[in-house]
Scaffold this active site. Sequence first.
Site, PDB file in Angstrom:
ATOM      1  N   ASP A 121       5.772   4.168   5.257  1.00 26.22           N
ATOM      2  CA  ASP A 121       6.564   3.089   5.864  1.00 26.22           C
ATOM      3  C   ASP A 121       6.430   1.782   5.072  1.00 26.22           C
ATOM      4  O   ASP A 121       6.890   0.734   5.524  1.00 26.22           O
ATOM      5  CB  ASP A 121       6.181   2.886   7.347  1.00 26.22           C
ATOM      6  N   HIS A 122       5.830   1.867   3.866  1.00 24.56           N
ATOM      7  CA  HIS A 122       5.708   0.701   2.985  1.00 24.56           C
ATOM      8  C   HIS A 122       6.224   0.973   1.580  1.00 24.56           C
ATOM      9  O   HIS A 122       6.661   0.053   0.895  1.00 24.56           O
ATOM     10  CB  HIS A 122       4.251   0.213   2.943  1.00 24.56           C
ATOM     11  N   HIS A 168       1.362   3.845   2.039  1.00 23.85           N
ATOM     12  CA  HIS A 168       1.904   4.537   3.216  1.00 23.85           C
ATOM     13  C   HIS A 168       3.430   4.591   3.177  1.00 23.85           C
ATOM     14  O   HIS A 168       4.081   3.661   2.704  1.00 23.85           O
ATOM     15  CB  HIS A 168       1.434   3.842   4.507  1.00 23.85           C
ATOM     16  N   ASP A 182      -0.455  -4.213   6.172  1.00 27.16           N
ATOM     17  CA  ASP A 182      -1.148  -3.710   7.365  1.00 27.16           C
ATOM     18  C   ASP A 182      -2.621  -4.121   7.378  1.00 27.16           C
ATOM     19  O   ASP A 182      -3.461  -3.414   7.930  1.00 27.16           O
ATOM     20  CB  ASP A 182      -1.053  -2.173   7.427  1.00 27.16           C
ATOM     21  N   HIS A 221       0.848  -1.203   0.000  1.00 26.63           N
ATOM     22  CA  HIS A 221       0.000   0.000   0.000  1.00 26.63           C
ATOM     23  C   HIS A 221       0.875   1.242   0.000  1.00 26.63           C
ATOM     24  O   HIS A 221       2.099   1.146   0.036  1.00 26.63           O
ATOM     25  CB  HIS A 221      -1.016  -0.017   1.142  1.00 26.63           C
ATOM     26  N   HIS A 245       4.129  -5.157  10.959  1.00 26.46           N
ATOM     27  CA  HIS A 245       4.494  -4.458  12.203  1.00 26.46           C
ATOM     28  C   HIS A 245       4.536  -5.417  13.387  1.00 26.46           C
ATOM     29  O   HIS A 245       3.770  -6.389  13.436  1.00 26.46           O
ATOM     30  CB  HIS A 245       3.487  -3.346  12.524  1.00 26.46           C
ATOM     31  N   HIS A 251      -7.567  -0.719   5.211  1.00 28.91           N
ATOM     32  CA  HIS A 251      -6.559   0.131   5.868  1.00 28.91           C
ATOM     33  C   HIS A 251      -6.272   1.326   4.957  1.00 28.91           C
ATOM     34  O   HIS A 251      -6.340   2.481   5.385  1.00 28.91           O
ATOM     35  CB  HIS A 251      -5.319  -0.706   6.137  1.00 28.91           C
TER      36      HIS A 251
HETATM   37 FE    FE Z   1       2.524   0.305   8.198  1.00 32.04          FE
HETATM   38 ZN    ZN Z   2      -0.032   1.373   6.696  1.00 30.87          ZN
END
Ligand code: FE
Ligand code: ZN
Length: 248
Positions: free
Chosen positions: A60-61, A58, A132, A56, A170, A113
Amino acid sequence: MPLTVHQFPCLSDNYGFLVRDEATGKVATVDTPDADAILAQLEKLGWSLDLILNTHWHPDHAGGNAALKAATGATIVGPQEVTRIAPLDRAVTEGDEVRLGETVFRVLDTGGHTLGHIAYHDAADAIAFVGDTLFALGCGRLFEGDAAQMWGSLSKLTALPDDTTVYCAHEYTAANARFALSVDDDPALRRRAEAVFAARERGEATVPTTIGLEKATNPFLRAPLLRPHLAPAEAFGEIRAAKDGFKG
Ligand code: FE
Ligand code: ZN
């Protein structure tokens, strides 16, 4: 030939995953939480990166896409939404196949998400990378989708074989366990929560998990049992809302 998964912690609570198709030596990273950390792990393993698989958009991805592409020339595959923040070479959606050497990943649309969130399922090796969407004892927050969409996404994952190894992005499991115990007193959950707290005390990872273990103990997946008076998606929505307001 199997897929080797190398998992390592990065950022504050993310996991990085480097995967190698043993038949051909082709290597992919699942998501790009931290380009420098991923490059350091590649160097340590002596692996070179061929493919980036995003779940996705985000940061952190997908935040490391540009730097990793510049450093390695890897091809970037992911949901279209990744282009909001990062480069993408091939947009994929439900039912598409992505090949890494002889390994075949089937794409599952697991929106909720984020609207375009996807997961990657390697049926031959019984492995799923779920980003996530599903966590050990938890699930992703509904930043963009609603409870009905997320319940549909989680239902696709729980339809996979129980022995499927689930790599979530995570290490949230101890906090998830504290919430789970607040809504469910099932003995299997209590035993698992104790094991999770002990593992975290020792500094051990609680990821990966399995579909079977999550179906048995994850309160989001057990929502219809915990809230039997509600339709399944509504039961899930109620548990999700309770977690959002939980001060553990
Ligand atoms: Fe994440
Ligand atoms: Zn995320």
